[in-house]
Scaffold this motif. Structure first.
Motif, PDB file in Angstrom:
ATOM      1  N   UNK A   4     -16.673  33.776 -27.570  1.00 17.88           N
ATOM      2  CA  UNK A   4     -17.709  32.864 -27.100  1.00 17.88           C
ATOM      3  C   UNK A   4     -17.293  32.264 -25.753  1.00 17.88           C
ATOM      4  N   UNK A   5     -18.260  31.831 -24.950  1.00 15.92           N
ATOM      5  CA  UNK A   5     -17.932  31.267 -23.636  1.00 15.92           C
ATOM      6  C   UNK A   5     -17.034  30.035 -23.715  1.00 15.92           C
ATOM      7  N   UNK A   6     -16.213  29.881 -22.700  1.00 19.17           N
ATOM      8  CA  UNK A   6     -15.259  28.768 -22.617  1.00 19.17           C
ATOM      9  C   UNK A   6     -15.981  27.422 -22.620  1.00 19.17           C
ATOM     10  N   UNK A   7     -17.135  27.323 -21.965  1.00 18.48           N
ATOM     11  CA  UNK A   7     -17.848  26.056 -21.845  1.00 18.48           C
ATOM     12  C   UNK A   7     -19.088  26.019 -22.741  1.00 18.48           C
TER      13      UNK A   7
ATOM     14  N   UNK B 101     -24.486  23.872 -24.806  1.00 17.29           N
ATOM     15  CA  UNK B 101     -25.274  23.288 -25.898  1.00 17.29           C
ATOM     16  C   UNK B 101     -25.891  21.958 -25.467  1.00 17.29           C
ATOM     17  N   UNK B 102     -25.157  21.181 -24.689  1.00 23.05           N
ATOM     18  CA  UNK B 102     -25.691  19.927 -24.155  1.00 23.05           C
ATOM     19  C   UNK B 102     -26.905  20.207 -23.274  1.00 23.05           C
ATOM     20  N   UNK B 103     -26.775  21.198 -22.396  1.00 21.62           N
ATOM     21  CA  UNK B 103     -27.882  21.559 -21.509  1.00 21.62           C
ATOM     22  C   UNK B 103     -29.080  22.066 -22.304  1.00 21.62           C
ATOM     23  N   UNK B 104     -28.807  22.851 -23.318  1.00 19.22           N
ATOM     24  CA  UNK B 104     -29.872  23.371 -24.169  1.00 19.22           C
ATOM     25  C   UNK B 104     -30.664  22.231 -24.803  1.00 19.22           C
ATOM     26  N   UNK B 105     -29.967  21.239 -25.319  1.00 20.09           N
ATOM     27  CA  UNK B 105     -30.639  20.100 -25.948  1.00 20.09           C
ATOM     28  C   UNK B 105     -31.479  19.326 -24.934  1.00 20.09           C
ATOM     29  N   UNK B 106     -30.969  19.201 -23.705  1.00 26.77           N
ATOM     30  CA  UNK B 106     -31.710  18.475 -22.676  1.00 26.77           C
ATOM     31  C   UNK B 106     -32.986  19.219 -22.297  1.00 26.77           C
ATOM     32  N   UNK B 107     -32.898  20.521 -22.183  1.00 26.00           N
ATOM     33  CA  UNK B 107     -34.074  21.312 -21.797  1.00 26.00           C
ATOM     34  C   UNK B 107     -35.115  21.311 -22.916  1.00 26.00           C
ATOM     35  N   UNK B 108     -34.675  21.286 -24.135  1.00 22.26           N
ATOM     36  CA  UNK B 108     -35.616  21.218 -25.270  1.00 22.26           C
ATOM     37  C   UNK B 108     -36.428  19.921 -25.262  1.00 22.26           C
ATOM     38  N   UNK B 109     -35.908  18.885 -24.630  1.00 21.66           N
ATOM     39  CA  UNK B 109     -36.626  17.614 -24.558  1.00 21.66           C
ATOM     40  C   UNK B 109     -37.781  17.647 -23.552  1.00 21.66           C
ATOM     41  N   UNK B 110     -37.763  18.629 -22.658  1.00 21.54           N
ATOM     42  CA  UNK B 110     -38.768  18.700 -21.600  1.00 21.54           C
ATOM     43  C   UNK B 110     -40.106  19.189 -22.132  1.00 21.54           C
ATOM     44  N   UNK B 111     -41.187  18.698 -21.541  1.00 24.16           N
ATOM     45  CA  UNK B 111     -42.501  19.261 -21.818  1.00 24.16           C
ATOM     46  C   UNK B 111     -42.604  20.615 -21.130  1.00 24.16           C
ATOM     47  N   UNK B 112     -43.620  21.378 -21.468  1.00 23.30           N
ATOM     48  CA  UNK B 112     -43.784  22.682 -20.834  1.00 23.30           C
ATOM     49  C   UNK B 112     -43.896  22.539 -19.319  1.00 23.30           C
ATOM     50  N   UNK B 113     -44.672  21.588 -18.849  1.00 19.32           N
ATOM     51  CA  UNK B 113     -44.871  21.409 -17.406  1.00 19.32           C
ATOM     52  C   UNK B 113     -43.573  20.977 -16.723  1.00 19.32           C
ATOM     53  N   UNK B 114     -42.804  20.131 -17.380  1.00 19.45           N
ATOM     54  CA  UNK B 114     -41.511  19.705 -16.815  1.00 19.45           C
ATOM     55  C   UNK B 114     -40.545  20.884 -16.724  1.00 19.45           C
ATOM     56  N   UNK B 115     -40.532  21.718 -17.766  1.00 18.89           N
ATOM     57  CA  UNK B 115     -39.653  22.888 -17.758  1.00 18.89           C
ATOM     58  C   UNK B 115     -40.079  23.877 -16.676  1.00 18.89           C
TER      59      UNK B 115
END
Length: 247
Positions: free
Chosen positions: A23-26, A31-45
């Motif tokens: 698995x990747x070193x970081x 996973x932190x970035x993934x959670x942040x992007x999931x919080x975005x609306x479709x238009x924000x993403x």
């Protein structure tokens, strides 16, 4: 020697050609970035990715269902851009695969830094994306000097085949004692080297393949590189810059 390259926007899934080694070193940071992007609306993403509706829908769904530890593809096979097409790692010999495993590192806005056989899943997140995470203003701030420190911990010379967007996450922290050589591919116009993005991407992939096939250990050996009409130009090069000019 460590070779740094950029990722590609277009990605695929290939769980058969080569095995994932780890698995990747970081991964925790991804996973932190993934959670942040999931919080975005479709238009924000869509605004973050700066893409059309079709690509935004694809990647919005990817992040909603993303599992960073299952059904993974080796990073070097996952990216589909011109650089990777010209590298053609899928047909490398075992010796060439071992070479890139030791020497090649892929910079990523999402994963930070990848080894070729780290397992990844398709994503869209460029290093220059303006995503605010944990009080940082963008991904350059988010990654800080961690990628640089990971890269230089073995004290190897660094060969930079990455685009400026990605190499700056390393270059910003370089110390005088760090060996860092940037390779440029371009055409000579009015006494200056003009780099064309498409051709440069192709040449970077060709150079990685050249290095893997010839087990290159020293930058001096790169002067023998000949592909796509490029040749080393001594007069335009210097200690920290190797310039290859197309005929």
């Amino acid at each position: 020697m460590k070779i740094i390259i950029s990722p590609a926007k277009k990605m695929n899934i290939d769980t058969d050609t080569l095995p994932v080694k780890k698995l990747p070193r970081f991964l925790d940071d991804a996973k932190v970035l993934c959670r942040e992007i999931r919080k975005l609306s479709f238009e924000e993403a869509k605004q973050l990715w700066k893409c059309n509706d079709r690509l935004a829908e694809l990647n919005y769904e990817r992040f909603r269902n993303m599992n960073l530890e299952r059904s993974l593809t080796p990073a070097v096979l996952s990216y589909e851009g011109l650089q990777y097409q010209h590298m053609a790692p899928g047909v490398f010999s075992e010796r060439a695969l071992e070479y890139i495993g030791e020497h090649l590192r892929i910079l990523s806005g999402f994963y930070g830094m990848l080894e070729p056989f780290d397992g990844v899943t398709p994503y869209r997140l460029e290093m220059q994306a303006k995503l605010s995470v944990r009080g940082t203003q963008n991904l350059y701030d988010y990654w800080g000097d961690r990628l640089y420190r990971e890269l230089v911990k073995e004290k190897d010379m660094i060969l930079n085949l990455a685009s400026k967007e990605y190499s700056k996450v390393i270059e910003k922290y370089l110390a005088p004692e760090d060996g860092f050589i940037t390779v440029e591919f371009g055409e000579l116009m009015a006494g200056r080297v003009k780099q064309k993005g498409t051709l440069a991407k192709m040449a970077r992939g060709e150079m990685v393949r050249f290095m893997a096939e010839n087990q290159v250990q020293e930058a001096e050996e790169l002067k023998k590189f000949r592909a796509l009409g490029f040749k080393y130009n001594e007069g335009l090069s210097c200690e920290d810059r190797m310039v290859f000019v197309a005929d």
